[in-house]
Write an enzyme that holds these catalytic residues in place. Structure first.
Site, PDB file in Angstrom:
ATOM      1  N   GLN A   1      33.856  52.387  47.759  1.00  0.00           N
ATOM      2  CA  GLN A   1      33.181  51.112  48.003  1.00  0.00           C
ATOM      3  C   GLN A   1      34.016  50.238  48.938  1.00  0.00           C
ATOM      4  O   GLN A   1      35.181  49.975  48.660  1.00  0.00           O
ATOM      5  CB  GLN A   1      32.969  50.379  46.673  1.00  0.00           C
TER       6      GLN A   1
ATOM      7  N   TYR B   1      33.941  46.776  49.876  1.00  0.00           N
ATOM      8  CA  TYR B   1      33.482  45.400  49.678  1.00  0.00           C
ATOM      9  C   TYR B   1      34.639  44.409  49.847  1.00  0.00           C
ATOM     10  O   TYR B   1      34.693  43.647  50.786  1.00  0.00           O
ATOM     11  CB  TYR B   1      32.863  45.237  48.279  1.00  0.00           C
TER      12      TYR B   1
ATOM     13  N   GLU C   1      26.112  48.076  39.200  1.00  0.00           N
ATOM     14  CA  GLU C   1      27.527  48.251  38.868  1.00  0.00           C
ATOM     15  C   GLU C   1      27.870  47.508  37.586  1.00  0.00           C
ATOM     16  O   GLU C   1      28.561  48.025  36.711  1.00  0.00           O
ATOM     17  CB  GLU C   1      28.401  47.744  40.020  1.00  0.00           C
TER      18      GLU C   1
ATOM     19  N   SER D   1      34.390  38.587  39.463  1.00  0.00           N
ATOM     20  CA  SER D   1      35.176  38.095  38.332  1.00  0.00           C
ATOM     21  C   SER D   1      34.273  37.504  37.252  1.00  0.00           C
ATOM     22  O   SER D   1      33.156  37.056  37.518  1.00  0.00           O
ATOM     23  CB  SER D   1      36.188  37.042  38.797  1.00  0.00           C
ATOM     24  N   ASN D   2      34.777  37.493  36.026  1.00  0.00           N
ATOM     25  CA  ASN D   2      33.969  36.977  34.913  1.00  0.00           C
ATOM     26  C   ASN D   2      33.630  35.506  35.083  1.00  0.00           C
ATOM     27  O   ASN D   2      32.582  35.044  34.614  1.00  0.00           O
ATOM     28  CB  ASN D   2      34.700  37.211  33.594  1.00  0.00           C
TER      29      ASN D   2
END
Length: 398
Positions: free
Chosen positions: A126, A128, A244, A383-384
């Site tokens: 990936q 990104y 994902e 991120s969370n």
């Protein structure tokens, strides 16, 4: 969703369990169950074995070679693979770029890439994240300039998982620097053997080579490798990230690791009794067990919605948050359970260079590396903190 298994479901589970017991190589199983590191051949050989039955792509439609399983069957497969100690199929080709190709790719792209993803002929990575463009992915700066029938790509990607093994990369590039940052991005498929690509290792805190930097210097990518429309890559990227984040929940793996944690806590003692009988530690394990049960039900609901044709929405962000929190809590309690024994870090044992840990405790030896590695899970895939913003905006209207 009805969480009671039917007789047909029970028969399916028995079939899967019997097949895994007969076909999962014992050395590979032992690596997984003992938290040792897997190499390229481990992943590739298992993928090839599954691909021969169409089981490497359990969520794919039958028209593309998938087994046609429903949500419950896929959940049973996940549970049984985790119970048996089977490694997960790497998601980059199977559950990340493949859904994008199925929805937005050309007929030629589907015909070329999907069979090779199914049988494992192509290893995907990936492209990104970049330095300065992680959670704020739309700020990426890797450029792709059109030159006749090719794009010329220049820039850098980072944290590229297992990119040192990859044959292909699906990559976000900026094709219109004058547009708003989300509107000038395109989605390219890049052959990693193309001249001008350099892959450099990043050695992480657990002394593993799992991630990389990738540099592009005048890399020529055929225009036919553009997925969908130019400058609409952000739409495809969001679609991919939904898939994902659903997979990041890893419920089957967490259920297996919870069993390992309980066994570990039974083997350790405190005040002459098993640690799992200590009220404080037992309460921590019980709370985690409840969180995992709730997560499992939520995963089933989301997968069932996808089976009915509804794409993953903000619920995928919920799975990403809770799934990674559970994974991190498991590794924290494992280290807490063994205490100082987890400090005896033994990379040679993790790599399979010796049969037993030099410190004499094979269960404890991998736990420090396991703990450190799972610090990343609340960051990758968005991120969370970013996921909480998505939930606030899309579900609560904040």
């Amino acid at each position: 969703m009805d969480l009671n298994y039917s007789p047909a479901d029970d028969a399916f589970r028995a079939e899967i369990r019997n097949w895994l017991e007969a076909n999962l190589p014992h050395p590979l199983r032992d690596k997984v169950l003992n938290h040792k590191r897997l190499n390229r051949d481990d992943y590739a050989s298992w993928h090839k074995l599954l691909g021969a039955r169409g089981w490497s792509v359990i969520a794919w439609p039958e028209e593309y070679g998938g087994p046609g399983w429903d949500a419950t069957q896929r959940h049973i497969w996940d549970e049984e693979c985790a119970r048996a100690g089977a490694p997960g199929v790497l998601p980059f080709g199977v559950s990340m770029v493949a859904p994008v190709l199925m929805k937005y790719g050309t007929a030629a792209q589907k015909a070329r890439y999907l069979p090779r993803i199914l049988d494992g002929s192509d290893w995907w990575c990936q492209g990104y994240s970049e330095p300065g463009s992680g959670s704020d992915l739309a700020s990426l700066r890797t450029r792709a300039e059109r030159a006749g029938d090719h794009y010329i790509v220049n820039g850098q990607k980072t944290w590229t998982t297992l990119g040192q093994h990859a044959d292909m990369m699906f990559c976000l590039v900026r094709t219109d620097p004058s547009a708003k940052k989300q509107e000038g991005i395109s989605f390219l498929l890049i052959d990693m053997k193309t001249p001008g690509i350099t892959v450099r290792p990043i050695i992480t805190l657990d002394e593993d080579h799992e991630v990389n930097e990738v540099f592009f210097e005048d890399v020529k990518v055929p225009v036919e490798n553009l997925v969908g429309d130019e400058n609409r890559g952000w739409t495809y990227a969001k679609y991919l990230l939904g898939h994902e984040r659903t997979g990041i929940a890893r419920v089957g793996q967490s259920k297996r690791e919870l069993i390992f944690l309980k066994r570990l806590a039974l083997d350790q003692t405190k005040n002459g009794k098993p640690l799992l009988r200590d009220p404080v530690f037992a309460a921590k394990v019980a709370a985690l067990d409840i969180e995992l049960m709730a997560l499992e039900v939520t995963v089933q609901r989301v997968v069932a919605s996808e089976a009915e044709g509804r794409g993953p929405g903000p619920e995928a962000s919920m799975l990403k948050i809770k799934g990674t929190e559970v994974q991190q809590a498991l590794t924290e309690l494992m280290v807490e359970a063994v205490g100082p024994q987890a400090a005896a870090f033994d990379p040679a044992y993790l790599e399979g260079e010796r049969a037993h840990s030099a410190a004499g405790d094979d269960d404890a030896a991998p736990l420090a590396a396991y703990y450190f590695n799972f610090r990343k899970t609340s960051i990758y895939g968005g991120s969370n903190e970013i996921q909480k913003n998505i939930i606030a905006q899309m579900m609560l209207g904040l």
